[in-house]
Write a protein that holds these residues in place. Structure first.
Motif, PDB file in Angstrom:
ATOM      1  N   PRO A 220       5.483  74.632  17.744  1.00 40.84           N
ATOM      2  CA  PRO A 220       6.517  74.824  16.721  1.00 40.84           C
ATOM      3  C   PRO A 220       7.245  76.157  16.833  1.00 40.84           C
ATOM      4  N   SER A 221       6.561  77.185  17.349  1.00 42.46           N
ATOM      5  CA  SER A 221       7.188  78.503  17.439  1.00 42.46           C
ATOM      6  C   SER A 221       8.244  78.583  18.531  1.00 42.46           C
ATOM      7  N   ASN A 222       8.270  77.594  19.446  1.00 41.45           N
ATOM      8  CA  ASN A 222       9.222  77.644  20.558  1.00 41.45           C
ATOM      9  C   ASN A 222       9.611  76.219  20.958  1.00 41.45           C
ATOM     10  N   PRO A 223      10.483  75.568  20.182  1.00 40.46           N
ATOM     11  CA  PRO A 223      10.833  74.165  20.460  1.00 40.46           C
ATOM     12  C   PRO A 223      11.565  73.959  21.775  1.00 40.46           C
ATOM     13  N   ASP A 224      12.122  75.026  22.360  1.00 39.38           N
ATOM     14  CA  ASP A 224      12.815  74.908  23.643  1.00 39.38           C
ATOM     15  C   ASP A 224      11.885  75.090  24.839  1.00 39.38           C
ATOM     16  N   PHE A 225      10.604  75.284  24.591  1.00 34.46           N
ATOM     17  CA  PHE A 225       9.605  75.405  25.646  1.00 34.46           C
ATOM     18  C   PHE A 225       9.203  73.994  26.060  1.00 34.46           C
ATOM     19  N   TRP A 226       9.761  73.508  27.178  1.00 38.83           N
ATOM     20  CA  TRP A 226       9.548  72.117  27.570  1.00 38.83           C
ATOM     21  C   TRP A 226       8.077  71.797  27.749  1.00 38.83           C
ATOM     22  N   TRP A 227       7.342  72.699  28.437  1.00 40.77           N
ATOM     23  CA  TRP A 227       5.935  72.415  28.707  1.00 40.77           C
ATOM     24  C   TRP A 227       5.016  72.953  27.616  1.00 40.77           C
ATOM     25  N   GLY A 228       5.604  73.207  26.461  1.00 42.30           N
ATOM     26  CA  GLY A 228       4.845  73.413  25.238  1.00 42.30           C
ATOM     27  C   GLY A 228       5.143  72.302  24.248  1.00 42.30           C
ATOM     28  N   ASN A 229       6.087  71.429  24.630  1.00 38.72           N
ATOM     29  CA  ASN A 229       6.485  70.288  23.807  1.00 38.72           C
ATOM     30  C   ASN A 229       6.635  69.088  24.743  1.00 38.72           C
ATOM     31  N   PHE A 230       5.522  68.413  24.979  1.00 40.28           N
ATOM     32  CA  PHE A 230       5.515  67.341  25.971  1.00 40.28           C
ATOM     33  C   PHE A 230       4.455  66.308  25.633  1.00 40.28           C
ATOM     34  N   VAL A 231       4.498  65.207  26.365  1.00 39.79           N
ATOM     35  CA  VAL A 231       3.487  64.155  26.240  1.00 39.79           C
ATOM     36  C   VAL A 231       2.743  64.063  27.565  1.00 39.79           C
ATOM     37  N   LEU A 232       1.425  64.073  27.498  1.00 42.03           N
ATOM     38  CA  LEU A 232       0.579  63.943  28.680  1.00 42.03           C
ATOM     39  C   LEU A 232      -0.032  62.547  28.689  1.00 42.03           C
ATOM     40  N   PHE A 233       0.298  61.765  29.727  1.00 41.19           N
ATOM     41  CA  PHE A 233      -0.213  60.402  29.843  1.00 41.19           C
ATOM     42  C   PHE A 233      -1.445  60.368  30.744  1.00 41.19           C
ATOM     43  N   ASP A 234      -2.268  59.335  30.545  1.00 46.54           N
ATOM     44  CA  ASP A 234      -3.561  59.282  31.222  1.00 46.54           C
ATOM     45  C   ASP A 234      -3.507  58.704  32.629  1.00 46.54           C
ATOM     46  N   ALA A 235      -2.344  58.225  33.068  1.00 48.61           N
ATOM     47  CA  ALA A 235      -2.220  57.635  34.404  1.00 48.61           C
ATOM     48  C   ALA A 235      -0.760  57.701  34.831  1.00 48.61           C
ATOM     49  N   PRO A 236      -0.485  57.601  36.135  1.00 44.18           N
ATOM     50  CA  PRO A 236       0.904  57.633  36.605  1.00 44.18           C
ATOM     51  C   PRO A 236       1.693  56.442  36.072  1.00 44.18           C
ATOM     52  N   PRO A 237       3.022  56.557  36.022  1.00 46.43           N
ATOM     53  CA  PRO A 237       3.828  55.445  35.514  1.00 46.43           C
ATOM     54  C   PRO A 237       3.792  54.242  36.447  1.00 46.43           C
ATOM     55  N   GLY A 238       3.605  53.064  35.845  1.00 53.97           N
ATOM     56  CA  GLY A 238       3.633  51.811  36.581  1.00 53.97           C
ATOM     57  C   GLY A 238       4.786  50.958  36.090  1.00 53.97           C
ATOM     58  N   PRO A 239       4.893  49.733  36.569  1.00 51.90           N
ATOM     59  CA  PRO A 239       5.995  48.854  36.169  1.00 51.90           C
ATOM     60  C   PRO A 239       6.116  48.727  34.648  1.00 51.90           C
ATOM     61  N   GLY A 240       7.318  48.980  34.143  1.00 56.52           N
ATOM     62  CA  GLY A 240       7.583  48.867  32.718  1.00 56.52           C
ATOM     63  C   GLY A 240       7.308  50.115  31.909  1.00 56.52           C
ATOM     64  N   ASP A 241       6.737  51.151  32.538  1.00 55.56           N
ATOM     65  CA  ASP A 241       6.349  52.335  31.768  1.00 55.56           C
ATOM     66  C   ASP A 241       7.524  53.243  31.405  1.00 55.56           C
ATOM     67  N   ALA A 242       8.620  53.181  32.149  1.00 59.87           N
ATOM     68  CA  ALA A 242       9.745  54.070  31.839  1.00 59.87           C
ATOM     69  C   ALA A 242      10.221  53.864  30.407  1.00 59.87           C
ATOM     70  N   GLU A 243      10.406  52.625  30.025  1.00 54.29           N
ATOM     71  CA  GLU A 243      10.871  52.337  28.664  1.00 54.29           C
ATOM     72  C   GLU A 243       9.832  52.751  27.634  1.00 54.29           C
ATOM     73  N   ARG A 244       8.562  52.452  27.915  1.00 52.14           N
ATOM     74  CA  ARG A 244       7.504  52.783  26.959  1.00 52.14           C
ATOM     75  C   ARG A 244       7.341  54.286  26.820  1.00 52.14           C
ATOM     76  N   TRP A 245       7.327  54.999  27.938  1.00 53.57           N
ATOM     77  CA  TRP A 245       7.135  56.443  27.884  1.00 53.57           C
ATOM     78  C   TRP A 245       8.308  57.125  27.176  1.00 53.57           C
ATOM     79  N   SER A 246       9.523  56.675  27.470  1.00 51.42           N
ATOM     80  CA  SER A 246      10.695  57.248  26.796  1.00 51.42           C
ATOM     81  C   SER A 246      10.611  57.042  25.292  1.00 51.42           C
TER      82      SER A 246
END
Length: 269
Positions: free
Chosen positions: A34-60
């Motif tokens: 919250p103290s730095n909303p422009d810090f991309w790698w302080g405001n991100f989502v970490l997924f448990d596996a690489p993207p597979g078919p159909g994941d682009a829409e879900r991850w977005s």
């Protein structure tokens, strides 16, 4: 979610110590600073596996739901082998792919290159030292110092100062010719680990032995004062700094994958 990446595990420990909020979901983690909303790698989502078919829409959709006001897109991929997943899905996400090297060391080799005779390496202390750290960050930056980016960098240095003043680690400066010309931080990351942050050297003072002396000094401090059994540093495999770390005794252990899309440029018309 059980994070297996050493790079992300230590990232998360340092971020949490600095006040970031980490929310655990079944298949992903949400990290907010919250103290730095422009810090991309302080405001991100970490997924448990690489993207597979159909994941682009879900991850977005996941990122948009968690960060509805964000203009960037930052998605981490847990793992150790550098698998970035389906290229077509990454193209649909519109992200660039960064695969960094995670290096570790349990002991260090002294630098072979002599440092400047007047070099002084010490922890930062007081406003003047930290103002020099901000100036060094500006001088090392390669993205262009817009007003927004300067604010982001100032906030990052302020975060690091708070970490140090709370006792989580130390930010070291390498001073020569009367000014801070290089710097790095080393912080406890739990489980006998210590993590380096932002090794940086002023462009006009590179290839003079400052970084080698600095990382060696800071690493010995981490092993001795933090009681770390292992030092962790993350580096761009295509940048010459990684060779400095290897000569000091660091060895490649894993790869860390990050997918990122920067905000669209602001139109001036």
């Amino acid at each position: 979610m059980n994070v297996i990446s050493l790079g992300y595990r230590t990232d998360l420990m340092v971020l949490a110590s600095a006040g970031s909020v980490i929310v655990d979901r079944p298949s992903h983690l949400v990290v907010r600073t919250p103290s730095n909303p422009d810090f991309w790698w302080g405001n991100f989502v970490l997924f448990d596996a690489p993207p597979g078919p159909g994941d682009a829409e879900r991850w977005s959709a996941v990122f948009a739901r968690e960060f509805p006001e964000a203009e960037h897109l930052a998605l981490g991929v847990d793992g150790t082998r550098g698998d970035a997943g389906d290229a077509g899905e990454r193209a649909r996400l519109g992200t660039t792919t960064e695969v960094d090297s995670v290096l570790t060391a349990s002991r260090l080799v002294p630098p072979s290159r002599p440092a400047p005779e007047d070099l002084q390496i010490r922890p930062l202390s007081g406003d003047d030292d930290w103002e020099q750290a901000v100036r060094l960050r500006f001088d090392c930056d390669e993205l262009g110092l817009t007003v927004e980016h300067r604010t982001f960098l100032e906030r990052r240095v302020a975060d690091h100062r708070r970490l140090c003043e709370a006792g989580h680690g130390v930010w070291f400066g390498a001073f020569t010719e009367g000014r801070m010309r290089a710097g790095t931080g080393v912080f406890g990351a739990g489980d006998g680990l210590a993590r380096f942050q932002n090794v940086e050297t002023h462009p006009a003072f590179r290839r003079r032995g400052l970084a080698s002396a600095l990382v060696h000094h800071a690493g010995l401090w981490g092993l001795r004062e933090l009681g770390a059994r292992m030092l962790v540093i993350v580096a761009d495999p295509g940048y010459h700094a990684i060779d400095v770390y290897r000569r000091l005794g660091f060895a490649d252990a894993e790869h860390q994958v990050r997918l990122c899309r920067a905000p669209a440029p602001t139109r001036s018309d």
